[in-house]
Design a protein around this motif. Structure first.
Motif, PDB file in Angstrom:
ATOM      1  N   SER A 273       0.847  -1.191   0.000  1.00 39.88           N
ATOM      2  CA  SER A 273       0.000   0.000   0.000  1.00 39.88           C
ATOM      3  C   SER A 273       0.884   1.243   0.000  1.00 39.88           C
ATOM      4  CB  SER A 273      -0.910  -0.002   1.231  1.00 39.88           C
ATOM      5  OG  SER A 273      -1.682   1.172   1.285  1.00 39.88           O
ATOM      6  N   GLN A 274       0.722   2.081  -1.006  1.00 37.88           N
ATOM      7  CA  GLN A 274       1.562   3.259  -1.109  1.00 37.88           C
ATOM      8  C   GLN A 274       0.896   4.487  -0.497  1.00 37.88           C
ATOM      9  OE1 GLN A 274       2.703   3.700  -5.196  1.00 37.88           O
ATOM     10  NE2 GLN A 274       4.060   1.950  -5.161  1.00 37.88           N
ATOM     11  N   LEU A 275      -0.355   4.711  -0.823  1.00 39.29           N
ATOM     12  CA  LEU A 275      -1.068   5.894  -0.353  1.00 39.29           C
ATOM     13  C   LEU A 275      -2.187   5.459   0.583  1.00 39.29           C
ATOM     14  CD1 LEU A 275      -1.166   9.018  -0.864  1.00 39.29           C
ATOM     15  CD2 LEU A 275      -2.947   8.556  -2.542  1.00 39.29           C
ATOM     16  N   PHE A 276      -2.206   6.006   1.801  1.00 42.69           N
ATOM     17  CA  PHE A 276      -3.252   5.638   2.748  1.00 42.69           C
ATOM     18  C   PHE A 276      -3.509   6.803   3.699  1.00 42.69           C
ATOM     19  CE2 PHE A 276       0.697   4.554   4.833  1.00 42.69           C
ATOM     20  CZ  PHE A 276       0.495   4.833   6.174  1.00 42.69           C
ATOM     21  N   PHE A 277      -4.638   6.728   4.410  1.00 45.10           N
ATOM     22  CA  PHE A 277      -4.979   7.753   5.388  1.00 45.10           C
ATOM     23  C   PHE A 277      -4.152   7.553   6.652  1.00 45.10           C
ATOM     24  CE2 PHE A 277      -9.010   8.043   2.963  1.00 45.10           C
ATOM     25  CZ  PHE A 277      -8.985   9.412   2.720  1.00 45.10           C
ATOM     26  N   HIS A 278      -3.520   8.627   7.083  1.00 44.97           N
ATOM     27  CA  HIS A 278      -2.829   8.615   8.363  1.00 44.97           C
ATOM     28  C   HIS A 278      -3.779   9.081   9.476  1.00 44.97           C
ATOM     29  CE1 HIS A 278       0.626   8.350   5.704  1.00 44.97           C
ATOM     30  NE2 HIS A 278       1.382   8.088   6.741  1.00 44.97           N
ATOM     31  N   ASP A 279      -4.522  10.131   9.224  1.00 46.96           N
ATOM     32  CA  ASP A 279      -5.469  10.659  10.211  1.00 46.96           C
ATOM     33  C   ASP A 279      -6.754  11.065   9.503  1.00 46.96           C
ATOM     34  OD1 ASP A 279      -3.600  11.035  12.661  1.00 46.96           O
ATOM     35  OD2 ASP A 279      -2.579  12.200  11.114  1.00 46.96           O
ATOM     36  N   VAL A 280      -7.864  10.763  10.128  1.00 49.55           N
ATOM     37  CA  VAL A 280      -9.164  11.337   9.750  1.00 49.55           C
ATOM     38  C   VAL A 280      -9.984  11.401  11.026  1.00 49.55           C
ATOM     39  CG1 VAL A 280     -11.242  11.180   8.345  1.00 49.55           C
ATOM     40  CG2 VAL A 280      -9.085  10.282   7.443  1.00 49.55           C
ATOM     41  N   TRP A 281     -10.185  12.597  11.543  1.00 47.30           N
ATOM     42  CA  TRP A 281     -10.995  12.702  12.749  1.00 47.30           C
ATOM     43  C   TRP A 281     -11.851  13.963  12.729  1.00 47.30           C
ATOM     44  CZ3 TRP A 281      -5.654  13.919  13.788  1.00 47.30           C
ATOM     45  CH2 TRP A 281      -5.425  15.202  14.285  1.00 47.30           C
ATOM     46  N   ALA A 282     -12.937  13.893  13.505  1.00 42.28           N
ATOM     47  CA  ALA A 282     -13.819  15.035  13.719  1.00 42.28           C
ATOM     48  C   ALA A 282     -13.737  15.426  15.187  1.00 42.28           C
ATOM     49  CB  ALA A 282     -15.256  14.687  13.341  1.00 42.28           C
ATOM     50  N   GLN A 283     -13.807  16.718  15.429  1.00 41.71           N
ATOM     51  CA  GLN A 283     -13.583  17.230  16.787  1.00 41.71           C
ATOM     52  C   GLN A 283     -14.660  18.255  17.141  1.00 41.71           C
ATOM     53  OE1 GLN A 283      -9.469  18.427  17.786  1.00 41.71           O
ATOM     54  NE2 GLN A 283     -10.316  20.389  18.451  1.00 41.71           N
ATOM     55  N   TYR A 284     -15.119  18.198  18.386  1.00 43.26           N
ATOM     56  CA  TYR A 284     -16.079  19.170  18.912  1.00 43.26           C
ATOM     57  C   TYR A 284     -15.447  19.869  20.110  1.00 43.26           C
ATOM     58  CZ  TYR A 284     -20.142  21.180  21.234  1.00 43.26           C
ATOM     59  OH  TYR A 284     -21.022  22.059  21.836  1.00 43.26           O
ATOM     60  N   ASN A 285     -15.432  21.188  20.085  1.00 41.92           N
ATOM     61  CA  ASN A 285     -14.843  21.983  21.155  1.00 41.92           C
ATOM     62  C   ASN A 285     -15.915  22.300  22.195  1.00 41.92           C
ATOM     63  OD1 ASN A 285     -12.373  22.054  19.725  1.00 41.92           O
ATOM     64  ND2 ASN A 285     -13.122  23.771  18.505  1.00 41.92           N
ATOM     65  N   ILE A 286     -15.826  21.642  23.341  1.00 48.42           N
ATOM     66  CA  ILE A 286     -16.813  21.840  24.402  1.00 48.42           C
ATOM     67  C   ILE A 286     -16.705  23.259  24.948  1.00 48.42           C
ATOM     68  CG2 ILE A 286     -17.600  21.032  26.649  1.00 48.42           C
ATOM     69  CD1 ILE A 286     -16.307  18.327  25.984  1.00 48.42           C
ATOM     70  N   THR A 287     -15.496  23.673  25.253  1.00 42.67           N
ATOM     71  CA  THR A 287     -15.207  25.035  25.671  1.00 42.67           C
ATOM     72  C   THR A 287     -13.950  25.482  24.927  1.00 42.67           C
ATOM     73  OG1 THR A 287     -13.750  24.427  27.517  1.00 42.67           O
ATOM     74  CG2 THR A 287     -16.118  24.522  27.978  1.00 42.67           C
ATOM     75  N   LYS A 288     -13.458  26.655  25.242  1.00 37.98           N
ATOM     76  CA  LYS A 288     -12.253  27.164  24.598  1.00 37.98           C
ATOM     77  C   LYS A 288     -11.055  26.249  24.847  1.00 37.98           C
ATOM     78  CE  LYS A 288      -9.154  31.177  24.498  1.00 37.98           C
ATOM     79  NZ  LYS A 288      -8.878  32.532  25.059  1.00 37.98           N
ATOM     80  N   ASN A 289     -10.994  25.602  26.013  1.00 41.51           N
ATOM     81  CA  ASN A 289      -9.816  24.830  26.410  1.00 41.51           C
ATOM     82  C   ASN A 289     -10.020  23.322  26.454  1.00 41.51           C
ATOM     83  OD1 ASN A 289      -8.225  27.164  26.767  1.00 41.51           O
ATOM     84  ND2 ASN A 289      -9.041  27.456  28.837  1.00 41.51           N
ATOM     85  N   HIS A 290     -11.209  22.836  26.104  1.00 44.42           N
ATOM     86  CA  HIS A 290     -11.475  21.398  26.221  1.00 44.42           C
ATOM     87  C   HIS A 290     -12.249  20.912  25.002  1.00 44.42           C
ATOM     88  CE1 HIS A 290     -10.189  21.579  30.442  1.00 44.42           C
ATOM     89  NE2 HIS A 290     -10.889  22.699  30.517  1.00 44.42           N
ATOM     90  N   SER A 291     -11.769  19.780  24.432  1.00 37.57           N
ATOM     91  CA  SER A 291     -12.365  19.235  23.205  1.00 37.57           C
ATOM     92  C   SER A 291     -12.486  17.727  23.300  1.00 37.57           C
ATOM     93  CB  SER A 291     -11.506  19.596  21.987  1.00 37.57           C
ATOM     94  OG  SER A 291     -11.288  20.990  21.892  1.00 37.57           O
ATOM     95  N   ILE A 292     -13.437  17.185  22.531  1.00 42.82           N
ATOM     96  CA  ILE A 292     -13.578  15.750  22.366  1.00 42.82           C
ATOM     97  C   ILE A 292     -13.668  15.457  20.872  1.00 42.82           C
ATOM     98  CG2 ILE A 292     -14.666  15.324  24.594  1.00 42.82           C
ATOM     99  CD1 ILE A 292     -17.371  15.276  23.150  1.00 42.82           C
ATOM    100  N   GLY A 293     -13.364  14.219  20.492  1.00 43.05           N
ATOM    101  CA  GLY A 293     -13.438  13.877  19.085  1.00 43.05           C
ATOM    102  C   GLY A 293     -13.287  12.394  18.875  1.00 43.05           C
ATOM    103  N   GLY A 294     -13.321  11.992  17.615  1.00 48.65           N
ATOM    104  CA  GLY A 294     -13.183  10.583  17.305  1.00 48.65           C
ATOM    105  C   GLY A 294     -12.820  10.347  15.853  1.00 48.65           C
ATOM    106  N   GLY A 295     -12.298   9.144  15.586  1.00 45.15           N
ATOM    107  CA  GLY A 295     -11.889   8.761  14.250  1.00 45.15           C
ATOM    108  C   GLY A 295     -10.521   8.102  14.295  1.00 45.15           C
ATOM    109  N   LEU A 296      -9.822   8.174  13.178  1.00 46.50           N
ATOM    110  CA  LEU A 296      -8.443   7.692  13.101  1.00 46.50           C
ATOM    111  C   LEU A 296      -7.558   8.852  13.525  1.00 46.50           C
ATOM    112  CD1 LEU A 296      -6.504   5.396  12.174  1.00 46.50           C
ATOM    113  CD2 LEU A 296      -6.549   6.461   9.896  1.00 46.50           C
ATOM    114  N   HIS A 297      -6.996   8.769  14.742  1.00 43.92           N
ATOM    115  CA  HIS A 297      -6.413   9.976  15.344  1.00 43.92           C
ATOM    116  C   HIS A 297      -5.008   9.719  15.896  1.00 43.92           C
ATOM    117  CE1 HIS A 297      -6.711   8.805  19.612  1.00 43.92           C
ATOM    118  NE2 HIS A 297      -7.771   8.111  19.220  1.00 43.92           N
TER     119      HIS A 297
END
Length: 416
Positions: A110-134
């Motif tokens: 495999s030559q070309l593949f995804f290293h990262d794919v994630w979605a993120q939600y910022n709960i507040t300015k300083n705290h976030s949650i997310g998920g995916g290939l991270h």
């Protein structure tokens, strides 16, 4: 060998003249497109390539001592529709060379593949949650290392402590939380471990009836594949670092290798990785699960020295590795590791090419081996537009048992 060193040194001089004349001293954040006046809705694209030429005497008689390698070719994109949501996509290839290329680019490797794919939600300015290939990893700073701005030519391999064993190229599929409380930054993750680990691919064989044919009293990192996802499917990671001086950004997970004196940083961190029953061991006729646990502490310092453009970068870590009883595969094994590196940016005009000699050393001890694996690196970076255009020349020597391997590598890197 001496002739090759002269050739590589000459190449640095040649490329320094060429690349600086083509450089972008006013990079100014790269390619970013804003869709509103406040800049809360945008997308950004980064692209980089690292090309290497490497010389080693430790090759078969019929093989060339000089070889070329496309170490990394990557594209990273991220976007926000507002300051609450972010999506990131990162794809590319690694270590493309004449041995793993295919005639029309469609081979089994495999030559070309995804290293990262994630979605993120910022709960507040300083705290976030997310998920995916991270890439919100635990253990240490180097297990979260960016490949854009490493000080050494490459990361210390043992510090990417689960690469190919529980993850896909240092990335897990799962959920994460990240943020900061005062000067303390944190990242935590719950992930699925992969089934098709390097051990499963290379060391686990199967009998005609489908049962695993593995050696007695030998440990394999193959828990999810052999024991099932219920008992061995999840792994847990976290890293915490306290920022005593300037605070680093934690907007993205990638840790900076050297700031070239652009900041005054002193951080102390600690992290972990836990994979219950991630390893397996055949004892008699019974397949037994063994917990994988990795812990580390580390410290990072980067600061200018006076007003003459000089700067220092230093890093040190201790890592405890438990992959199961006497586990040993490739560079990874149950035992402990110490690693450190230090680099010095020579005095000079910061608007002109800058030079940074460095040295690194790692010592890995293994319960399943009598000898340590010691790796020494001596090198220098030539920066023509910061990390956006640079050359690295490095000599590396690795000793393990009767093996003593040395190599010299020249790498050219550009990122936009």
């Amino acid at each position: 060998m001496r002739k090759t060193l002269y050739l590589l040194a000459g190449s640095i001089f040649f490329f320094s003249q060429f690349m600086f004349s083509q450089g972008s001293p006013d990079y100014n954040g790269g390619f970013k497109v804003k869709f509103d006046e406040e800049g809360k809705k945008y997308f950004r694209i980064l692209s980089w390539a690292q090309v290497q030429g490497s010389y080693s005497d430790d090759v078969p008689e019929e093989s060339s001592k000089l070889n070329f390698n496309l170490r990394r070719a990557r594209v990273l994109m991220y976007a926000q529709i507002n300051d609450k949501f972010l999506i990131l996509t990162h794809f590319g290839l690694n270590s493309l060379n004449a041995s793993n290329m295919s005639a029309v680019g469609t081979g089994n490797n495999s030559q070309l593949f995804f290293h990262d794919v994630w979605a993120q939600y910022n709960i507040t300015k300083n705290h976030s949650i997310g998920g995916g290939l991270h890439y919100f990893n635990g253990i240490s700073r180097l297990n979260n290392q960016s490949t854009l701005n490493m000080m050494t030519m490459d990361n210390n391999r043992q510090s990417w402590a689960t690469i190919g064993l529980s993850d896909q190229f240092a990335r897990h599929m799962g959920v994460f939380a990240k943020g900061k409380i005062g000067k303390l930054q944190y990242r935590l993750a719950i992930n699925d471990a992969i089934s098709n680990s390097l051990d499963v691919q290379n060391r686990v064989a199967y009998n005609a009836d489908g049962s695993p044919n593995i050696s007695e009293n030998t440990t394999y990192y193959a828990g999810r594949e052999l024991l099932g996802s219920k008992d061995a499917g999840k792994c847990y990671a976290g890293y915490f670092d306290y920022h005593f001086l300037d605070e680093e950004s934690n907007f993205l997970p990638y840790k900076v290798g050297t700031y070239l004196g652009g900041k005054r940083i002193f951080n102390v961190g600690a992290g972990f990785f836990l994979h219950p029953e991630g390893a397996v061991r055949m004892e008699g006729t019974e397949l037994k699960g063994e917990d994988v646990s990795i812990f580390a502490i580390d410290a990072f310092y980067d600061s200018p020295l006076g007003e003459n453009g000089s700067a220092i970068t230093a890093y040190a870590t201790f890592q405890s590795n438990d992959y199961g009883e006497d586990y040993l595969y490739s560079a990874y094994g149950t035992g402990s590791m110490i690693y450190g590196h230090v680099g010095y940016v020579l005095p000079g005009d910061v608007t002109k090419p800058r030079f940074q000699p460095y040295v690194s050393f790692a010592s890995n001890s293994y319960d399943g081996a009598n000898d340590n694996r010691d790796v020494l690196g001596i090198g220098a970076n030539a920066y023509f537009s910061g990390h956006n255009s640079k050359l690295t020349l490095e000599y590396k020597n690795q000793k393990f048992g009767d093996s003593n391997v040395g190599s010299v590598t020249l790498q050219a890197m550009i990122y936009l």
